[in-house]
Design a protein around this motif. Structure first.
Motif, PDB file in Angstrom:
ATOM      1  N   SER A  60     -11.446  -4.872  -8.467  1.00  0.00           N
ATOM      2  CA  SER A  60     -10.369  -6.085  -9.618  1.00  0.00           C
ATOM      3  C   SER A  60     -10.279  -6.494  -7.878  1.00  0.00           C
ATOM      4  CB  SER A  60      -9.062  -5.706  -9.748  1.00  0.00           C
ATOM      5  OG  SER A  60      -8.575  -4.672  -8.637  1.00  0.00           O
ATOM      6  N   ASP A  61      -9.997  -8.012  -8.517  1.00  0.00           N
ATOM      7  CA  ASP A  61      -9.112  -8.402  -6.784  1.00  0.00           C
ATOM      8  C   ASP A  61      -7.870  -7.986  -6.222  1.00  0.00           C
ATOM      9  OD1 ASP A  61      -9.688 -12.118  -8.716  1.00  0.00           O
ATOM     10  OD2 ASP A  61     -11.263 -11.085  -7.839  1.00  0.00           O
ATOM     11  N   ARG A  66     -11.071  -2.654  -0.678  1.00  0.00           N
ATOM     12  CA  ARG A  66      -9.694  -1.871   0.431  1.00  0.00           C
ATOM     13  C   ARG A  66     -10.896  -1.112  -0.423  1.00  0.00           C
ATOM     14  NH1 ARG A  66      -4.848  -1.378  -1.256  1.00  0.00           N
ATOM     15  NH2 ARG A  66      -5.193  -2.482  -2.959  1.00  0.00           N
ATOM     16  N   PHE A  67     -11.331  -0.357  -2.421  1.00  0.00           N
ATOM     17  CA  PHE A  67     -11.294  -0.044  -2.937  1.00  0.00           C
ATOM     18  C   PHE A  67     -13.277  -0.697  -2.967  1.00  0.00           C
ATOM     19  CE2 PHE A  67      -7.559   1.124  -5.577  1.00  0.00           C
ATOM     20  CZ  PHE A  67      -6.642   1.061  -4.095  1.00  0.00           C
ATOM     21  N   MET A  82     -10.490   4.542  -1.847  1.00  0.00           N
ATOM     22  CA  MET A  82      -9.709   3.612  -1.657  1.00  0.00           C
ATOM     23  C   MET A  82      -8.788   4.347   0.083  1.00  0.00           C
ATOM     24  SD  MET A  82      -7.127   4.823  -4.873  1.00  0.00           S
ATOM     25  CE  MET A  82      -6.396   6.419  -4.529  1.00  0.00           C
ATOM     26  N   ASN A  83      -9.310   2.992   0.301  1.00  0.00           N
ATOM     27  CA  ASN A  83      -8.615   2.758   1.793  1.00  0.00           C
ATOM     28  C   ASN A  83      -7.491   1.791   1.723  1.00  0.00           C
ATOM     29  OD1 ASN A  83     -11.013   4.336   2.807  1.00  0.00           O
ATOM     30  ND2 ASN A  83     -11.913   2.879   3.314  1.00  0.00           N
ATOM     31  N   LYS A  86      -1.527   0.514  -0.619  1.00  0.00           N
ATOM     32  CA  LYS A  86      -0.139   0.534  -0.268  1.00  0.00           C
ATOM     33  C   LYS A  86       0.991   0.445  -0.682  1.00  0.00           C
ATOM     34  CE  LYS A  86      -2.647  -4.556   0.417  1.00  0.00           C
ATOM     35  NZ  LYS A  86      -3.056  -5.400  -0.145  1.00  0.00           N
ATOM     36  N   PRO A  87       2.700   0.305  -1.155  1.00  0.00           N
ATOM     37  CA  PRO A  87       3.213   1.231  -2.891  1.00  0.00           C
ATOM     38  C   PRO A  87       3.022   0.770  -3.801  1.00  0.00           C
ATOM     39  CG  PRO A  87       4.026   1.023  -0.185  1.00  0.00           C
ATOM     40  CD  PRO A  87       2.766   0.205  -0.077  1.00  0.00           C
ATOM     41  N   GLU A  88       2.576  -0.626  -3.984  1.00  0.00           N
ATOM     42  CA  GLU A  88       1.981  -0.926  -5.074  1.00  0.00           C
ATOM     43  C   GLU A  88       0.585  -0.394  -5.924  1.00  0.00           C
ATOM     44  OE1 GLU A  88       2.441  -2.871  -2.435  1.00  0.00           O
ATOM     45  OE2 GLU A  88       0.794  -5.041  -2.023  1.00  0.00           O
ATOM     46  N   ASP A  89      -0.357  -0.234  -5.327  1.00  0.00           N
ATOM     47  CA  ASP A  89      -1.621   1.503  -5.442  1.00  0.00           C
ATOM     48  C   ASP A  89      -0.796   2.087  -6.223  1.00  0.00           C
ATOM     49  OD1 ASP A  89      -3.385   0.386  -2.531  1.00  0.00           O
ATOM     50  OD2 ASP A  89      -3.280  -0.684  -4.772  1.00  0.00           O
TER      51      ASP A  89
END
Length: 121
Positions: A60-61, A66-67, A82-83, A86-89
């Motif tokens: 996904s965008d 990052r992943f 997962m690198n 972010k908190p939203e992850d």
């Protein structure tokens, strides 16, 4: 097909985690495997997918760059590296198996139990 997700945990923003999805069943290697995530109060969201045959990957965008999703058919495993978290992850991450790669959760036949990823700021 049976799926079991693992590898979640608590990590600080900017950190990394690697999720694993163990697949089993006679035809497991012929399914596309996709990671979804679901944050509290939100709908289940497509994260990344890998096809069964040539291992084509899609992200996904929101996680691209990052992943990274990968699969090892010799071990019946799918991974989500997962690198730069972010908190939203923060969400429960699920792996799912389907005959085709799609972002629609309803089209997946088999689901793992989910693993919680928490990213602190």
């Amino acid at each position: 097909v049976q799926l079991q997700a693992s590898g979640g945990g608590l990590v600080q923003a900017g950190g990394s985690l690697k999720l694993s999805c163990a697949t089993s069943g006679r035809t497991a290697s012929t399914y596309a495997i996709t990671w979804f995530r679901q944050a509290p109060g939100k709908e289940r969201e497509f994260v990344a997918s890998v096809s069964w045959h040539v291992g084509l990957t899609y992200e996904s965008d929101s996680v691209k760059g990052r992943f990274t999703i990968s699969r090892d058919n010799t071990k019946n495993m799918v991974y989500l590296q997962m690198n730069g978290l972010k908190p939203e992850d923060t969400a429960v991450y699920y792996c799912a198996a389907g005959k085709t790669t799609t972002v629609r959760p309803s089209l997946y036949e088999y689901w793992g139990q989910g693993t919680l990823v928490t990213v602190s700021s």
